[in-house]
Design a protein around this motif. Structure first.
Motif, PDB file in Angstrom:
ATOM      1  N   ASN A  48       0.862  -1.186   0.000  1.00  0.00           N
ATOM      2  CA  ASN A  48       0.000   0.000   0.000  1.00  0.00           C
ATOM      3  C   ASN A  48       0.901   1.240   0.000  1.00  0.00           C
ATOM      4  OD1 ASN A  48      -2.181  -1.714  -0.019  1.00  0.00           O
ATOM      5  ND2 ASN A  48      -2.510  -1.598   2.197  1.00  0.00           N
ATOM      6  N   ARG A  49       0.776   2.079   0.993  1.00  0.00           N
ATOM      7  CA  ARG A  49       1.603   3.287   1.041  1.00  0.00           C
ATOM      8  C   ARG A  49       2.693   3.192   2.102  1.00  0.00           C
ATOM      9  NH1 ARG A  49      -2.551   7.935   1.916  1.00  0.00           N
ATOM     10  NH2 ARG A  49      -0.642   9.183   1.910  1.00  0.00           N
ATOM     11  N   ASN A  50       2.907   1.993   2.638  1.00  0.00           N
ATOM     12  CA  ASN A  50       3.980   1.773   3.601  1.00  0.00           C
ATOM     13  C   ASN A  50       5.208   1.265   2.863  1.00  0.00           C
ATOM     14  OD1 ASN A  50       2.238   2.393   5.804  1.00  0.00           O
ATOM     15  ND2 ASN A  50       1.382   0.335   5.674  1.00  0.00           N
ATOM     16  N   ARG A  51       6.388   1.760   3.243  1.00  0.00           N
ATOM     17  CA  ARG A  51       7.606   1.393   2.515  1.00  0.00           C
ATOM     18  C   ARG A  51       8.739   1.056   3.481  1.00  0.00           C
ATOM     19  NH1 ARG A  51      10.018   5.041  -1.724  1.00  0.00           N
ATOM     20  NH2 ARG A  51      10.212   6.469   0.047  1.00  0.00           N
ATOM     21  N   VAL A  52       9.557   0.117   3.035  1.00  0.00           N
ATOM     22  CA  VAL A  52      10.801  -0.212   3.718  1.00  0.00           C
ATOM     23  C   VAL A  52      11.917   0.023   2.705  1.00  0.00           C
ATOM     24  CG1 VAL A  52      12.171  -1.995   4.831  1.00  0.00           C
ATOM     25  CG2 VAL A  52       9.689  -1.949   5.157  1.00  0.00           C
ATOM     26  N   ARG A  70       8.914   3.592   6.657  1.00  0.00           N
ATOM     27  CA  ARG A  70       8.088   4.797   6.470  1.00  0.00           C
ATOM     28  C   ARG A  70       6.636   4.380   6.309  1.00  0.00           C
ATOM     29  NH1 ARG A  70      11.212   9.250   5.799  1.00  0.00           N
ATOM     30  NH2 ARG A  70      13.420   8.909   5.260  1.00  0.00           N
ATOM     31  N   TYR A  71       5.799   4.845   7.231  1.00  0.00           N
ATOM     32  CA  TYR A  71       4.405   4.451   7.256  1.00  0.00           C
ATOM     33  C   TYR A  71       3.502   5.563   6.729  1.00  0.00           C
ATOM     34  CZ  TYR A  71       6.116   0.614  10.125  1.00  0.00           C
ATOM     35  OH  TYR A  71       6.801  -0.476  10.578  1.00  0.00           O
ATOM     36  N   ASP A  72       2.358   5.157   6.202  1.00  0.00           N
ATOM     37  CA  ASP A  72       1.455   6.132   5.590  1.00  0.00           C
ATOM     38  C   ASP A  72       0.815   7.070   6.602  1.00  0.00           C
ATOM     39  OD1 ASP A  72      -0.154   4.276   6.798  1.00  0.00           O
ATOM     40  OD2 ASP A  72      -1.385   3.827   5.048  1.00  0.00           O
ATOM     41  N   PHE A  73       0.944   6.764   7.898  1.00  0.00           N
ATOM     42  CA  PHE A  73       0.383   7.661   8.913  1.00  0.00           C
ATOM     43  C   PHE A  73       1.441   8.611   9.480  1.00  0.00           C
ATOM     44  CE2 PHE A  73       1.284   3.478  10.643  1.00  0.00           C
ATOM     45  CZ  PHE A  73       2.085   3.719  11.744  1.00  0.00           C
ATOM     46  N   GLY A  74       2.611   8.660   8.825  1.00  0.00           N
ATOM     47  CA  GLY A  74       3.610   9.674   9.166  1.00  0.00           C
ATOM     48  C   GLY A  74       4.766   9.206  10.017  1.00  0.00           C
ATOM     49  N   LEU A  75       4.745   7.966  10.489  1.00  0.00           N
ATOM     50  CA  LEU A  75       5.823   7.478  11.350  1.00  0.00           C
ATOM     51  C   LEU A  75       7.028   7.048  10.522  1.00  0.00           C
ATOM     52  CD1 LEU A  75       6.877   6.631  14.144  1.00  0.00           C
ATOM     53  CD2 LEU A  75       5.778   4.410  13.788  1.00  0.00           C
ATOM     54  N   ILE A  99       5.457  -3.322  14.637  1.00  0.00           N
ATOM     55  CA  ILE A  99       6.174  -3.266  13.363  1.00  0.00           C
ATOM     56  C   ILE A  99       6.100  -4.633  12.691  1.00  0.00           C
ATOM     57  CG2 ILE A  99       8.463  -3.118  12.301  1.00  0.00           C
ATOM     58  CD1 ILE A  99       9.156  -0.957  14.367  1.00  0.00           C
ATOM     59  N   ALA A 100       6.373  -5.682  13.469  1.00  0.00           N
ATOM     60  CA  ALA A 100       6.500  -7.036  12.919  1.00  0.00           C
ATOM     61  C   ALA A 100       5.192  -7.590  12.377  1.00  0.00           C
ATOM     62  CB  ALA A 100       7.068  -7.972  13.986  1.00  0.00           C
ATOM     63  N   VAL A 101       4.067  -7.315  13.030  1.00  0.00           N
ATOM     64  CA  VAL A 101       2.799  -7.907  12.595  1.00  0.00           C
ATOM     65  C   VAL A 101       2.238  -7.235  11.353  1.00  0.00           C
ATOM     66  CG1 VAL A 101       2.197  -8.688  14.912  1.00  0.00           C
ATOM     67  CG2 VAL A 101       1.420  -6.429  14.136  1.00  0.00           C
ATOM     68  N   GLY A 102       2.832  -6.129  10.938  1.00  0.00           N
ATOM     69  CA  GLY A 102       2.398  -5.470   9.713  1.00  0.00           C
ATOM     70  C   GLY A 102       0.986  -4.927   9.800  1.00  0.00           C
ATOM     71  N   LYS A 103       0.471  -4.527   8.647  1.00  0.00           N
ATOM     72  CA  LYS A 103      -0.853  -3.913   8.612  1.00  0.00           C
ATOM     73  C   LYS A 103      -1.939  -4.912   9.013  1.00  0.00           C
ATOM     74  CE  LYS A 103      -3.644  -0.760   5.857  1.00  0.00           C
ATOM     75  NZ  LYS A 103      -4.884  -1.188   6.521  1.00  0.00           N
ATOM     76  N   MET A 127       6.263   8.079  22.054  1.00  0.00           N
ATOM     77  CA  MET A 127       5.356   8.659  21.061  1.00  0.00           C
ATOM     78  C   MET A 127       5.151   7.722  19.882  1.00  0.00           C
ATOM     79  SD  MET A 127       3.376  11.216  20.638  1.00  0.00           S
ATOM     80  CE  MET A 127       3.974  12.595  21.628  1.00  0.00           C
ATOM     81  N   GLU A 128       6.214   7.012  19.482  1.00  0.00           N
ATOM     82  CA  GLU A 128       6.078   6.056  18.386  1.00  0.00           C
ATOM     83  C   GLU A 128       5.108   4.933  18.755  1.00  0.00           C
ATOM     84  OE1 GLU A 128       9.843   8.245  17.772  1.00  0.00           O
ATOM     85  OE2 GLU A 128       8.859   7.300  19.488  1.00  0.00           O
ATOM     86  N   CYS A 129       5.162   4.501  20.015  1.00  0.00           N
ATOM     87  CA  CYS A 129       4.238   3.460  20.467  1.00  0.00           C
ATOM     88  C   CYS A 129       2.791   3.940  20.406  1.00  0.00           C
ATOM     89  CB  CYS A 129       4.582   3.028  21.888  1.00  0.00           C
ATOM     90  SG  CYS A 129       6.029   1.958  21.976  1.00  0.00           S
ATOM     91  N   VAL A 130       2.561   5.168  20.806  1.00  0.00           N
ATOM     92  CA  VAL A 130       1.204   5.711  20.755  1.00  0.00           C
ATOM     93  C   VAL A 130       0.733   5.812  19.309  1.00  0.00           C
ATOM     94  CG1 VAL A 130      -0.245   7.694  21.285  1.00  0.00           C
ATOM     95  CG2 VAL A 130       1.470   6.937  22.937  1.00  0.00           C
ATOM     96  N   GLN A 131       1.617   6.261  18.414  1.00  0.00           N
ATOM     97  CA  GLN A 131       1.258   6.329  16.997  1.00  0.00           C
ATOM     98  C   GLN A 131       0.861   4.952  16.470  1.00  0.00           C
ATOM     99  OE1 GLN A 131       4.960   8.850  15.881  1.00  0.00           O
ATOM    100  NE2 GLN A 131       3.498   9.260  14.242  1.00  0.00           N
ATOM    101  N   MET A 132       1.612   3.931  16.859  1.00  0.00           N
ATOM    102  CA  MET A 132       1.305   2.574  16.425  1.00  0.00           C
ATOM    103  C   MET A 132      -0.009   2.078  17.032  1.00  0.00           C
ATOM    104  SD  MET A 132       3.135   0.996  14.209  1.00  0.00           S
ATOM    105  CE  MET A 132       4.756   0.660  13.527  1.00  0.00           C
ATOM    106  N   LEU A 133      -0.234   2.374  18.313  1.00  0.00           N
ATOM    107  CA  LEU A 133      -1.477   1.952  18.961  1.00  0.00           C
ATOM    108  C   LEU A 133      -2.694   2.566  18.276  1.00  0.00           C
ATOM    109  CD1 LEU A 133      -0.526   2.106  22.749  1.00  0.00           C
ATOM    110  CD2 LEU A 133      -1.169   0.055  21.470  1.00  0.00           C
ATOM    111  N   LYS A 134      -2.539   3.769  17.791  1.00  0.00           N
ATOM    112  CA  LYS A 134      -3.646   4.425  17.089  1.00  0.00           C
ATOM    113  C   LYS A 134      -4.022   3.702  15.805  1.00  0.00           C
ATOM    114  CE  LYS A 134      -3.059   9.180  18.732  1.00  0.00           C
ATOM    115  NZ  LYS A 134      -2.747  10.590  18.333  1.00  0.00           N
ATOM    116  N   GLN A 135      -3.080   2.932  15.256  1.00  0.00           N
ATOM    117  CA  GLN A 135      -3.359   2.182  14.024  1.00  0.00           C
ATOM    118  C   GLN A 135      -4.066   0.867  14.304  1.00  0.00           C
ATOM    119  OE1 GLN A 135      -2.768   3.993  11.270  1.00  0.00           O
ATOM    120  NE2 GLN A 135      -2.059   5.435  12.848  1.00  0.00           N
TER     121      GLN A 135
END
Length: 359
Positions: free
Chosen positions: A85-89, A107-112, A232-236, A278-286
């Motif tokens: 999708n819009r996520n890239r490694v 680089r994630y599509d939600f800005g992280l 990160i590991a479990v992906g979208k 903050m990165e953890c919170v960003q991930m939890l929001k996803q």
């Protein structure tokens, strides 16, 4: 906090490695990078060299590395981009000397943006899984898949039971599971459970049953470093379907950094973590289906911290905006902290956010 005591001094390690510390990690980028265990690259030349020396020792005594095909290694000479999708490694071989010379940017599509630094073996693991990743899962011709999707889902519920997931060996997870999983941003290949045989029948069945398996699994993490690695590991696929997460609001990496900056500090654990918070919170929001969150805090931290410091902490303020149905806050000794005013304030904010989100 006890620190690992090296057996060699800087000059001895440099001699064994065959290069000096001035060749290591001179980045032009204005941001920090992290190893696969999410520890930051140290400012100390000694600590950077110690990490290189330890990697050399592992290479000498391990038979698990170094068996990658030459063509795969050659591909790493060029920048590799893995997309979902819009996520890239993005994997880039730098001009650095030493084992850790591959820059890996998530680089994630939600800005992280998560900037890492890998060894050649870690980069090979990432790329090897990326090559397995299918563009799409083809339909399988079988009597089972002639049933309506609703019937198949009912059958999956009998094959997938409630489960508990945790990192059994953090070193193995960091070095192998995480680096491989980064090569699959979709999360399709993440080894969720070896006990769920239904996930190994074929690709279509895995794709359909995996969503249910994530929802029925409760994830228990040791700290927020492990939480970030997991999400990160479990992906979208994982982030879209995980429903229950339990973890302490503390970070090993953060504690080590604070200790190194100020070794005389009596108790670093009585300050809120900042390194990966903050990165953890960003991930939890996803985690859109997250309905049960259990947080563990050091009791003395909750009872002694200045309420204004707690409430104005950026990551705590963002955490309070996540919409979650059930929130529990316990001490590290597994005692409820519901009687604490700060805990009530935190839970009320999350419940209020959920109510507003449903309105």
């Amino acid at each position: 906090m006890a620190k690992r005591k090296p057996t060699l001094n800087l000059a001895e390690m440099e001699k064994a490695l065959g290069y000096d510390t001035h060749s290591l990690y001179h980045f032009a980028e204005p941001f920090k990078r992290f190893y696969s265990d999410l520890r930051p690259i140290a400012h100390s030349a000694y600590e950077r060299t110690r990490r290189e020396f330890e990697e050399m020792q592992k290479k000498i005594h391990s038979r698990q590395d170094g068996d990658f095909p030459e063509e795969l290694v050659r591909e790493l000479e060029r920048t590799q981009v893995i997309s979902h999708n819009r996520n890239r490694v993005v994997l880039t071989q730098t001009s650095l000397v030493g084992f850790y010379r591959f820059a890996v940017d998530l680089r994630y599509d939600f800005g992280l943006h998560v900037p890492l630094l890998f060894t050649e073996d870690e980069a090979c693991r990432t790329l090897s899984v990326a090559k397995l990743q299918p563009c799409e899962t083809r339909m399988v011709t079988s009597w089972f898949f002639k049933f309506p999707k609703e019937i198949r889902d009912e059958i999956y519920t009998f094959a997938v039971s409630d489960g508990k997931w945790c990192i059994e060996d953090v070193d193995v997870f960091d070095k192998f599971s995480l680096t491989r999983a980064i090569g699959d941003p979709s999360g399709f290949y993440f080894p969720l459970s070896k006990h769920l045989g239904i996930l190994s029948v074929n690709k279509q069945m895995r794709q359909e049953a995996l969503l249910l398996a994530y929802g029925l699994t409760t994830f228990h993490l040791d700290d927020m470093d492990d939480l970030l690695k997991l999400l990160i590991a479990v992906g979208k696929t994982g982030r879209d379907n995980i429903e229950a997460i339990y973890f302490p609001w503390e970070s090993r990496s953060d504690l080590e950094c604070k200790w190194e900056e100020n070794p005389r500090l009596d108790d670093c654990s009585l300050t809120l973590p900042s390194l990966h918070a903050m990165e953890c919170v960003q991930m939890l929001k996803q985690c859109k289906r997250l309905r049960s969150l259990r947080l563990y805090f050091e009791r003395d931290l909750i009872e002694q911290i200045d309420p204004e410091v707690f409430k104005t902490n950026p990551s705590i303020a963002e955490l309070r905006l996540i919409q979650i149905k059930k929130v529990e806050v316990w001490s590290l000794a597994h005692e409820s902290l519901e009687h604490c005013s700060l805990v009530s304030w935190l839970r009320e904010g999350i419940e209020c956010s959920r109510t507003l989100g449903q309105a």
